[in-house]
Design a protein around this motif. Structure first.
Motif, PDB file in Angstrom:
ATOM      1  N   UNK A 231       0.817  -1.215   0.000  1.00 30.21           N
ATOM      2  CA  UNK A 231       0.000   0.000   0.000  1.00 30.21           C
ATOM      3  C   UNK A 231       0.857   1.275   0.000  1.00 30.21           C
ATOM      4  N   UNK A 232       1.957   1.253   0.753  1.00 30.72           N
ATOM      5  CA  UNK A 232       2.850   2.422   0.767  1.00 30.72           C
ATOM      6  C   UNK A 232       3.487   2.618  -0.612  1.00 30.72           C
TER       7      UNK A 232
ATOM      8  N   UNK B 272       2.935   5.976  -2.863  1.00 27.58           N
ATOM      9  CA  UNK B 272       4.078   6.799  -3.282  1.00 27.58           C
ATOM     10  C   UNK B 272       4.215   6.837  -4.804  1.00 27.58           C
ATOM     11  N   UNK B 273       3.841   5.737  -5.462  1.00 31.49           N
ATOM     12  CA  UNK B 273       3.887   5.711  -6.921  1.00 31.49           C
ATOM     13  C   UNK B 273       2.919   6.739  -7.508  1.00 31.49           C
ATOM     14  N   UNK B 274       1.730   6.834  -6.906  1.00 29.14           N
ATOM     15  CA  UNK B 274       0.733   7.795  -7.373  1.00 29.14           C
ATOM     16  C   UNK B 274       1.179   9.230  -7.076  1.00 29.14           C
ATOM     17  N   UNK B 275       1.741   9.427  -5.894  1.00 32.39           N
ATOM     18  CA  UNK B 275       2.094  10.788  -5.462  1.00 32.39           C
ATOM     19  C   UNK B 275       3.358  11.298  -6.155  1.00 32.39           C
ATOM     20  N   UNK B 276       4.406  10.462  -6.205  1.00 33.95           N
ATOM     21  CA  UNK B 276       5.713  10.923  -6.682  1.00 33.95           C
ATOM     22  C   UNK B 276       6.022  10.521  -8.127  1.00 33.95           C
ATOM     23  N   UNK B 277       5.292   9.564  -8.677  1.00 34.22           N
ATOM     24  CA  UNK B 277       5.552   9.123 -10.037  1.00 34.22           C
ATOM     25  C   UNK B 277       6.572   8.003 -10.099  1.00 34.22           C
ATOM     26  N   UNK B 278       6.622   7.326 -11.242  1.00 34.42           N
ATOM     27  CA  UNK B 278       7.465   6.143 -11.390  1.00 34.42           C
ATOM     28  C   UNK B 278       8.957   6.439 -11.279  1.00 34.42           C
ATOM     29  N   UNK B 279       9.372   7.649 -11.608  1.00 30.45           N
ATOM     30  CA  UNK B 279      10.792   7.982 -11.622  1.00 30.45           C
ATOM     31  C   UNK B 279      11.351   8.328 -10.245  1.00 30.45           C
ATOM     32  N   UNK B 280      10.467   8.699  -9.292  1.00 31.83           N
ATOM     33  CA  UNK B 280      10.963   9.241  -8.023  1.00 31.83           C
ATOM     34  C   UNK B 280      10.323   8.615  -6.786  1.00 31.83           C
TER      35      UNK B 280
ATOM     36  N   UNK C 170      10.809   5.569  -5.339  1.00 31.02           N
ATOM     37  CA  UNK C 170      11.510   4.533  -4.593  1.00 31.02           C
ATOM     38  C   UNK C 170      11.984   5.009  -3.223  1.00 31.02           C
ATOM     39  N   UNK C 171      12.710   6.123  -3.180  1.00 32.98           N
ATOM     40  CA  UNK C 171      13.253   6.607  -1.907  1.00 32.98           C
ATOM     41  C   UNK C 171      12.141   7.006  -0.934  1.00 32.98           C
ATOM     42  N   UNK C 172      11.128   7.799  -1.353  1.00 35.94           N
ATOM     43  CA  UNK C 172      10.021   8.099  -0.435  1.00 35.94           C
ATOM     44  C   UNK C 172       9.328   6.838   0.078  1.00 35.94           C
ATOM     45  N   UNK C 173       9.205   5.836  -0.779  1.00 37.23           N
ATOM     46  CA  UNK C 173       8.585   4.577  -0.365  1.00 37.23           C
ATOM     47  C   UNK C 173       9.370   3.935   0.762  1.00 37.23           C
TER      48      UNK C 173
END
Length: 243
Positions: free
Chosen positions: A203-204, A208-216, A218-221
């Protein structure tokens, strides 16, 4: 005689750890040989001899970073930019290191190599595997790490050598590693009594994929997952959600 018995006993410990680690790395071997060879081909097509993929797979040992390094080598000299790019690409290893602090405790001189040789696949295997009680954990982690690197080095070097003679379309080979991670995830799912940690990760990651996009994303996740597991670790352990 006593020294010989100690030596034989040590060899037995090392051999048992190797035999326990090797089967766990077979899926990674298949993926690394294919991807490593595609990397070697890419280096050769870009104008580099097989020595470059050989040396970089030994020294850098970071698949994504090694592919990006090809562009850096072909571009202008920019050490600061190169450093920042490498840090961004490999920043996830900071979180891997935190997760493995307890597991790598007491591994002695092997710890330095375990830190250097850690990759996504070694991290997954060492985290997901419950090492048998009669197997030395330090040597098990060591062999998982060194075997995985040897597969990548072998594949990259072969690709660099064969790149002069063979050409083929490598599109789609990267899916091998995606499939492998799916298998590791499912194996861990089946091992857990409860699935709280897996659900948090799913779920996280999706959020994060929806919020930050596929390129960015990973780290927020990883930051969010680390925070969730830190805050809710005791309730999850009490409920049987962690092995």
């Amino acid at each position: 005689m006593a020294a010989e018995r100690v030596c034989n006993n040590r060899k037995g410990i090392i051999r048992k750890a190797f035999l326990a680690a090797f089967p766990k790395t077979i899926p990674i071997m298949m993926g690394f040989l294919f991807l490593g060879m595609s990397y070697g081909f890419y280096m050769k097509v870009s104008g580099f001899s097989f020595v470059y993929p050989l040396c970089m797979s030994l020294v850098i040992f970071g698949g994504s970073l090694e592919f990006v390094t090809v562009t850096m080598l072909l571009g202008s000299f920019a050490p600061v930019q190169t450093f920042l790019m490498a840090l961004m690409i490999q920043a996830r290893h900071l979180f891997y290191g935190i997760a493995l602090l307890e597991k790598y405790k007491g591994t002695g001189v092997k710890k330095a190599y375990l830190i250097f040789g850690m990759c996504d696949e070694s991290f997954s295997v060492n985290c997901a595997t419950k090492v048998p009680e009669d197997v030395d954990k330090g040597w098990f982690y060591f062999f998982v790490t060194v075997l995985n690197q040897s597969y990548w080095v072998t594949g990259a070097t072969l690709g660099g050598i064969l790149g002069s003679f063979l050409t083929f379309n490598t599109e789609g080979l990267d899916f091998v590693m995606t499939a492998m991670f799916v298998v590791i995830f499912l194996e861990q799912w089946l091992k857990e009594k409860k699935h709280y940690t897996a659900l948090i990760g799913v779920f996280v990651s999706a959020a994060c994929l929806v919020i930050f996009g596929a390129e960015s994303f990973l780290i927020p996740t990883m930051i969010c997952i680390l925070c969730f597991l830190t805050v809710f670790r005791k309730p999850i352990e009490k409920a049987g959600g962690l092995l």
